[in-house]
Write an enzyme that holds these catalytic residues in place. Structure first.
Site, mmCIF file in Angstrom:
data_model
loop_
_atom_site.group_PDB
_atom_site.id
_atom_site.type_symbol
_atom_site.label_atom_id
_atom_site.label_comp_id
_atom_site.label_asym_id
_atom_site.label_seq_id
_atom_site.Cartn_x
_atom_site.Cartn_y
_atom_site.Cartn_z
ATOM 1 N N SER A 25 0.838 -1.196 0.000
ATOM 2 C CA SER A 25 0.000 0.000 0.000
ATOM 3 C C SER A 25 0.879 1.254 0.000
ATOM 4 O O SER A 25 1.758 1.371 -0.858
ATOM 5 C CB SER A 25 -0.918 -0.055 1.223
ATOM 6 O OG SER A 25 -1.963 0.845 1.108
ATOM 7 N N ARG A 59 -12.461 6.769 9.254
ATOM 8 C CA ARG A 59 -11.907 5.415 9.390
ATOM 9 C C ARG A 59 -12.919 4.359 8.938
ATOM 10 O O ARG A 59 -12.550 3.344 8.339
ATOM 11 C CB ARG A 59 -11.501 5.162 10.842
ATOM 12 C CG ARG A 59 -10.861 3.817 11.055
ATOM 13 C CD ARG A 59 -9.634 3.649 10.184
ATOM 14 N NE ARG A 59 -8.846 2.487 10.524
ATOM 15 C CZ ARG A 59 -7.716 2.155 9.931
ATOM 16 N NH1 ARG A 59 -7.247 2.914 8.970
ATOM 17 N NH2 ARG A 59 -7.050 1.110 10.298
ATOM 18 N N ASP A 111 -8.700 -6.867 -4.330
ATOM 19 C CA ASP A 111 -8.329 -5.517 -3.888
ATOM 20 C C ASP A 111 -8.926 -4.492 -4.854
ATOM 21 O O ASP A 111 -8.498 -4.388 -5.996
ATOM 22 C CB ASP A 111 -6.798 -5.418 -3.867
ATOM 23 C CG ASP A 111 -6.295 -4.086 -3.310
ATOM 24 O OD1 ASP A 111 -7.117 -3.175 -3.086
ATOM 25 O OD2 ASP A 111 -5.075 -3.979 -3.086
ATOM 26 N N HIS A 161 -8.022 -5.222 -0.041
ATOM 27 C CA HIS A 161 -6.727 -4.563 0.113
ATOM 28 C C HIS A 161 -5.972 -5.054 1.352
ATOM 29 O O HIS A 161 -4.753 -5.117 1.370
ATOM 30 C CB HIS A 161 -6.957 -3.047 0.192
ATOM 31 C CG HIS A 161 -5.691 -2.249 0.211
ATOM 32 N ND1 HIS A 161 -4.739 -2.353 -0.774
ATOM 33 C CD2 HIS A 161 -5.219 -1.337 1.097
ATOM 34 C CE1 HIS A 161 -3.736 -1.528 -0.487
ATOM 35 N NE2 HIS A 161 -3.997 -0.919 0.645
ATOM 36 N N ASP A 162 -6.730 -5.412 2.397
ATOM 37 C CA ASP A 162 -6.135 -5.923 3.636
ATOM 38 C C ASP A 162 -5.353 -7.219 3.436
ATOM 39 O O ASP A 162 -4.629 -7.636 4.331
ATOM 40 C CB ASP A 162 -7.238 -6.196 4.673
ATOM 41 C CG ASP A 162 -7.408 -5.016 5.628
ATOM 42 O OD1 ASP A 162 -6.529 -4.137 5.637
ATOM 43 O OD2 ASP A 162 -8.420 -4.991 6.355
#
Lengths: 202, 381
Positions: B155, B224, B318, B351-352
């Site tokens: 990232s 968040r 992702d 994405h994690d």
């Protein structure tokens, strides 16, 4: 995809390709699979090799062998490589599985000075006999798939491929036809399972 | 209790750029003094050739592996870094560096401005990913490391790793860039802007001057929550939550939380507020948005000077840093005749994934590093 006989020296088609390639050259293997051929060429001919492969699990195997490999579809294009970047581009056992073989082979001839193509011969005598006597699409040891599960998209004979090369102005510099671990010189379009061609184009 | 094969580690701090030797930022503004938080694992070898720098994500910190003395929570990439792991601390000296602009021990908007004795707030200059890399270069110099064996990150960390190979081509032997891209796209900028607006529209934000007062907790939590959605995927959310209800048999026909996913996001948002500074979030997302390796539009020429061997990893699910961006980058790298390998890992984590999908990444990274290591030894002999 075909089943290729193993013998003590490794796959015979790989041995034939090995002999076609000059030492220390730059090689791109399209559809490099688990990377066995590339690893062999690096070990025996000190080539600088890189592969392109669409199967994720095969990518891990290539990386484990210490190869440079790109996870991509060879149908999606090679033209990001500059002209005649490679001494050899190899399309072994992969051309019959691509969607647009004509485009792939012509692109390979752009980025490579020479191209090595390995194709299964769908007009081997066993296949012909099955079509003629059984009236069925052939299933042989070398072509073990049914029509509904074959990865092969293109069905061609050695003669078809030679005609294609003539039509496109491609020079066949060398042709070796094999059956298992044997070279076939007598009527290969009838008796060889695999044809290996070394090509070039001005 | 959590365990880490690396044992107890501690965060260290490097101070530099004392006035009048301030760091000149990409914007032309001078900044100093600067503190950079970092951790190290493993041992630097005699010829200083085994150093790997690891870069973290937007809101993470230098604590990549091991555990801290007063906590049992392992670092954010503990599964990847340690003895016998992908980044093997028996072989490599690993440096994990925090970034300029962060609130995790390095100089950022929450730091005290020595000129005023008060937190910088919005008087902190806008920093870029390039500025972060320049600061890290100072840290590496300070540690006496002439060359990096590898620069690696996912990232935002991937951007830093790539930039190292572009800005210091002779100093970086290899790069591992995971779930990253060569330039931030409109969708990524848009998602960041929504997050920033959430913070800035919180009345407690007070133009960034909220230190010592009530913090813009609602805005930061909301940003968040948005961010967290972008780190997951449709599939991973469906697998994790589905339509499960929270503490009730049937929906309440009101606006309290009905679904598990709602309370999960709330929890994520609220816990983030405890550990992250709202202004830092603004500055770091801005730095990401400004990132464009090909400012003249030509990605191929952007990699012209790169010499490193590269491994590029992306993930099918992702959608924040989609695989096609990695593939575009790989094409540009290949066009420069660089030694680049890439793999798109099939998994549902979004994405994690680069924090979760340890096995597949380990296979790729461990063997990639082995090869580079071997080639390096052969080159020398």
């Amino acid at each position: 995809m075909t089943e290729v006989e193993q013998h003590p020296g490794g796959r015979f088609d790989h041995q034939v390709i090995l002999e076609m390639i000059a030492p220390n050259s730059k090689v791109l293997d399209l559809g490099c699979g688990n990377g066995d051929l590339l690893a062999l060429l690096i070990a025996k001919k000190s080539v600088r090799g890189t592969g392109i492969e669409i199967n994720e699990q095969a990518i891990y195997k290539c990386i484990e062998k210490g190869l440079t490999v790109s996870h991509a579809d060879i149908d999606s294009g090679l033209m990001d490589y500059s002209n005649k970047r490679f001494d050899y581009v190899i399309l072994n056992e992969s051309l019959q599985e691509v969607l647009n073989p004509e485009k792939v082979i012509l692109e390979a001839l752009c980025v490579g000075k020479k191209v090595i193509v390995g194709i299964p011969n769908f007009c081997h005598i066993n296949a012909r006999l099955q079509i003629f006597f059984k009236g069925r699409v052939p299933v042989t040891d070398e072509l073990p798939y049914q029509w509904y599960n074959t990865p092969n998209l293109r069905f061609l004979s050695l003669k078809d491929f030679r005609n294609f090369c003539t039509d496109k102005g491609i020079t066949i510099e060398q042709e070796k036809n094999i059956n298992g671990a044997q070279e076939i010189k007598l009527i290969p379009n009838l008796f060889a399972h695999i044809g290996l061609f070394l090509l070039s184009r001005e | 209790m959590n365990q880490s094969s690396l044992g107890v580690v501690e965060t260290k701090f490097y101070n530099f750029a004392e006035p009048p030797q301030e760091l000149i930022l990409k914007s032309g503004i001078k900044l100093g003094p600067i503190t950079l938080a970092y951790e190290t694992y493993g041992t630097l070898n005699k010829d200083k050739s085994n150093a790997i720098v690891i870069f973290h994500t937007l809101t993470s910190d230098a604590h990549a592996a091991g555990i801290h003395k007063d906590s049992d929570k392992p670092g954010w990439w503990d599964g990847m870094i340690g003895p016998g792991k992908a980044f093997d601390t028996n072989k490599y000296f690993i440096i994990s560096s925090n970034v300029l602009g962060s609130c995790k021990g390095s100089t950022g908007p929450a730091s005290i401005n020595p000129k005023t004795g008060k937190p910088y707030g919005l008087s902190f200059p806008v920093v870029t990913i390039e500025d972060m890399v320049v600061a890290q270069k100072r840290l590496i110099d300070h540690l006496g490391i002439p060359h990096l064996f590898c620069a690696a990150g996912g990232s935002m960390g991937g951007l830093q790793a790539l930039l190292w190979s572009v800005m210091y081509p002779d100093l970086v032997h290899s790069v591992i860039a995971i779930a990253t891209n060569p330039r931030h796209t409109a969708q990524q900028i848009a998602l960041h802007e929504v997050g920033r607006q959430a913070i800035m529209s919180d009345p407690d934000w007070q133009n960034g001057d909220y230190y010592g007062k009530s913090i813009p907790a609602r805005g930061l939590a909301l940003s968040r929550m948005i961010g967290h959605i972008t780190y997951m995927s449709d599939k991973s959310m469906e697998e994790k939550f589905g339509r499960k209800l929270i503490g009730k048999e049937k929906v309440g026909f009101d606006f309290s939380h009905d679904f598990e996913v709602e309370s999960y996001l709330k929890y994520r948002g609220d816990s983030f507020v405890q550990r992250f500074d709202a202004n830092s979030y603004l500055y770091l997302t801005k730095a990401l948005d400004y990132f464009d390796l090909a400012e003249d539009g030509n990605l191929v020429s952007a990699f012209e000077k790169v010499k490193a061997s590269l491994l590029v990893i992306s993930f099918t699910s992702d959608w924040l840093y989609p695989s096609y961006q990695s593939k575009e980058m790989v094409k540009a790298l290949r066009a420069n005749d660089l030694d680049v390998s890439d793999c798109e890992i099939n998994c549902s984590y979004g994405h994690d994934a680069f924090l979760i999908e340890i096995d597949a990444q380990s296979r790729l990274i461990c063997h990639f590093l082995n090869r580079i290591h071997k080639e390096k030894i052969n080159d020398r002999s």
